[in-house]
Enzyme design. Structure first.
Site, mmCIF file in Angstrom:
data_model
loop_
_atom_site.group_PDB
_atom_site.id
_atom_site.type_symbol
_atom_site.label_atom_id
_atom_site.label_comp_id
_atom_site.label_asym_id
_atom_site.label_seq_id
_atom_site.Cartn_x
_atom_site.Cartn_y
_atom_site.Cartn_z
ATOM 1 C CG HIS A 8 -9.029 -10.734 1.187
ATOM 2 N ND1 HIS A 8 -9.050 -9.942 0.299
ATOM 3 C CD2 HIS A 8 -10.063 -9.716 1.426
ATOM 4 C CE1 HIS A 8 -8.069 -9.012 -0.253
ATOM 5 N NE2 HIS A 8 -9.265 -8.203 0.145
ATOM 6 C CG HIS A 50 -12.451 -3.032 -5.624
ATOM 7 N ND1 HIS A 50 -12.492 -4.087 -6.568
ATOM 8 C CD2 HIS A 50 -11.566 -3.448 -5.003
ATOM 9 C CE1 HIS A 50 -12.519 -5.262 -5.886
ATOM 10 N NE2 HIS A 50 -11.281 -4.960 -5.072
ATOM 11 C CD GLU A 89 -11.832 -6.672 -2.245
ATOM 12 O OE1 GLU A 89 -11.707 -7.390 -1.143
ATOM 13 O OE2 GLU A 89 -11.541 -6.305 -1.991
ATOM 14 C CG ASP A 91 -11.694 -3.010 0.654
ATOM 15 O OD1 ASP A 91 -12.630 -4.004 0.080
ATOM 16 O OD2 ASP A 91 -10.373 -3.004 0.844
ATOM 17 C CG HIS A 146 -8.125 -7.286 -6.115
ATOM 18 N ND1 HIS A 146 -8.251 -8.452 -5.269
ATOM 19 C CD2 HIS A 146 -7.827 -6.399 -4.866
ATOM 20 C CE1 HIS A 146 -8.903 -8.266 -4.098
ATOM 21 N NE2 HIS A 146 -8.237 -6.883 -4.576
ATOM 22 C CG ASP A 206 -7.919 -2.785 -3.676
ATOM 23 O OD1 ASP A 206 -7.899 -2.316 -2.368
ATOM 24 O OD2 ASP A 206 -8.831 -3.562 -4.137
ATOM 25 C CE1 TYR A 254 -4.092 -4.114 0.359
ATOM 26 C CE2 TYR A 254 -2.718 -4.360 -2.394
ATOM 27 C CZ TYR A 254 -3.680 -4.103 -0.898
ATOM 28 O OH TYR A 254 -5.424 -3.807 -2.219
ATOM 29 C CG HIS A 291 -6.810 -0.778 1.524
ATOM 30 N ND1 HIS A 291 -7.683 -0.476 2.513
ATOM 31 C CD2 HIS A 291 -6.783 -1.510 0.541
ATOM 32 C CE1 HIS A 291 -8.474 -1.546 2.276
ATOM 33 N NE2 HIS A 291 -8.430 -1.723 1.347
#
Length: 399
Positions: A25, A81, A83, A85, A148, A167, A195, A228
């Site tokens: 991030h 998701h 994002e 990554d 998130h 996540d 995390y 992750h």
């Protein structure tokens, strides 16, 4: 490059291991142990890829897909998701498999079109309870907004009792193996706590509701494969139980002291407070912020019941190295904490009021207001007051 790993017959990990990343991030999150970008391939009468990887690792993903079946054919691409990554390789996968049908939430679709407006693709908007058959197996979706991001969802394979929660339940850790029974359990839980504390803590109320929802629908879970870190196959209940504790703000008789100092006066106060806490039977973690990782400090705050923050006054303000921790705490909103501000000053104060205002903004209950301050250097009676305050806090947070 690592190889595909079978989770069960016909279901594979096809992600990538990032051994070298040290911040996530942007500079917001330290990743001392690297991370992984997990993607999962389900091969049945129809084939589905659940999530992709960070764009620099797209060739690794494609190479793994080809090892399983070449040429690669995808019937579905599930986007849990958007994002970068997890969806960074979305363009590469759509170029490789232009007929793949995208399954995602409405918010995820909106985000995909914003990120990749040049790509046209077939899609279906899914909601909680939507199910798609692959043959012997099926995919069921559970919306999880703000866990998130607003677009987030979980994918569930009921025939395997396999949860793919993106996540949730993840950890930033790079390993050469993929499963929880292959890695030190304490290490995994430490990274999972870090995390949660630094990314998911603000959403604790939503996490409690989502866990309750999963329990009410009696969702059988044998394996949790997050986006992750490692895959929970030996004891998925352990991480679910940990999330329940963290989300409720359950702590133990533990205090975190985070401070910095100019000429040791504030440091002496920190040590006196620590001595009192220890004498009162409390576990203590002491951090000088200029030589400590802020994300590690926040991880320790997760299961602490007390947070003590100290700074001397400089230019009517707090030390710059102390401010980022307070900024994070205001955003993270830790539950069920008591706090104390302390510090030294010279000819004029100011830090104490700022510390206390920031702690209150983080919804941390001050156990003494004002907290201990000293001019120039702490004398014996000043240190004794700090010691006694430490004992008082220990009594307050005792089990």
């Amino acid at each position: 490059m690592s190889q595909p790993v079978a989770i069960t017959d016909g279901i594979y990990w096809v992600g990538a291991v990032d051994w070298n990343i040290r911040y996530f991030h942007g500079p917001a999150f330290s990743t001392h142990r690297g991370t992984t970008y997990n993607a999962y391939l389900i091969v049945d009468d129809k084939t589905a890829l659940v999530d992709t990887v960070y764009e620099p690792f797209k060739e690794e993903l494609i190479a793994k897909l080809k090892q399983i079946k070449d040429p690669v054919k995808l019937d579905y691409l599930v986007v849990n998701h958007t994002e970068s990554d997890h969806a960074g390789a979305f363009p590469a996968i759509m170029e490789l498999c232009p007929d793949a049908h995208v399954l995602c939430t409405q918010r995820a679709f909106d985000s995909l079109k914003a990120h990749y407006s040049h790509i046209d693709f077939n899609y279906t908007i899914v909601k909680t309870g939507t199910s798609v058959s692959l043959g012997k197996r099926s995919l069921t979706f559970i919306e999880a907004p703000m866990l998130h991001w607003p677009d987030s969802m979980f994918t569930y394979v009921p025939e395997e009792a396999l949860l793919l929660p993106n996540d949730a339940f993840g950890q930033h850790i790079a390993t050469s193996v993929r499963f929880d029974d292959q890695v030190d359990a304490g290490l995994i839980m430490d990274e999972a706590a870090k995390y949660y504390a630094n990314i998911l803590m603000p959403f604790s109320n939503l996490i409690t509701k989502k866990l309750d929802e999963i329990q009410k629908i009696n969702l059988a879970i044998k394996t949790i494969a997050p986006s992750h870190g490692i895959i929970w196959r030996k004891d998925p209940g352990r991480i679910i139980e940990a999330y329940a504790r963290w989300a409720e703000g359950q702590g133990k008789a533990k205090a975190v002291i985070a401070y910095d100092t100019m000429w040791l006066s504030t440091e002496k106060m920190a040590h006196a407070l620590m001595d009192g806490l220890v004498a009162g039977g409390c576990e203590v973690k002491l951090f000088k912020l200029s030589v400590s990782d802020r994300n590690d400090v926040i991880k320790e705050i997760l299961d602490a019941r007390a947070v003590l923050v100290g700074s001397p006054t400089i230019n009517n303000d707090i030390l710059p190295v102390v401010s980022p921790l307070l900024d994070d705490l205001v955003g993270l909103r830790p539950k069920n904490k008591v706090g104390l501000a302390f510090g030294a000053y010279g000819w004029g104060g100011g830090a104490q009021k700022i510390l206390e205002e920031r702690l209150k903004a983080a919804k941390i209950e001050l156990i003494a207001e004002p907290g201990p301050t000293v001019q120039w250097v702490p004398r014996g009676e000043d240190l004794q007051r700090c010691y006694e305050l430490g004992r008082k806090i220990a009594a307050r947070i005792a089990d």
